[in-house]
Scaffold this active site. Sequence first.
Site: not given
Ligand code: ATP
Ligand code: MG
Length: 144
Positions: A9, A49, A112, A115, A126
């Site tokens: 990211k 997203y 974080n 992805h 994706e």
């Molecule tokens: P990714 O889809 O990015 O691999 P993930 O599957 O672990 O991550 P998701 O629940 O799909 O998590 O959320 C997508 C992204 O949205 C997260 O990686 C993070 O960057 C952001 N995100 C998720 N939860 C929160 C939150 N509570 N507050 C802020 N940002 C969040």
């Molecule tokens: Mg995810």
Amino acid sequence: MQRTLSIIKPDGVSRNIIGAVVQKLEKSGLNIIAMKMIHMTRKQAEGFYVVHKERPFFASLTEFMSSGPALVMVLEGENVITRYRDLMGATNYKDAAEGTIRREFATDIEKNVVHGSDSTESAAFEIGYFFNSFEIVKYRLSEK
Ligand code: ATP
Ligand code: MG
């Protein structure tokens, strides 16, 4: 054989930790079969997203993901979706296990670093969102 989409990211790219993250992928035996730098527009990030469009963090997340360059990759291997998600660690780096990418490098629940696709269906969507078939190699030289 399975494929998954990985993104380093914009926070990871701007902090110069592409190499450190890629090293973890390689050391874990995850094969990179496609890779490129992109800089998403806000609309492209919203499309990527779209599953999260009702979530409270959608606006902030899509602003962040379009804030600078990101590195997109396709990884291939047996059970690679789960293996790569295990290597990424929990969404919130505070909950991520020792040795994971997010535990080591993430600074924020949103920023974080990486992805990873969460299912074969989302991986197919994706990968197709960023890559055409000519941009994905069929094998790696090290495997020949
Ligand atoms: P990714 O889809 O990015 O691999 P993930 O599957 O672990 O991550 P998701 O629940 O799909 O998590 O959320 C997508 C992204 O949205 C997260 O990686 C993070 O960057 C952001 N995100 C998720 N939860 C929160 C939150 N509570 N507050 C802020 N940002 C969040
Ligand atoms: Mg995810």
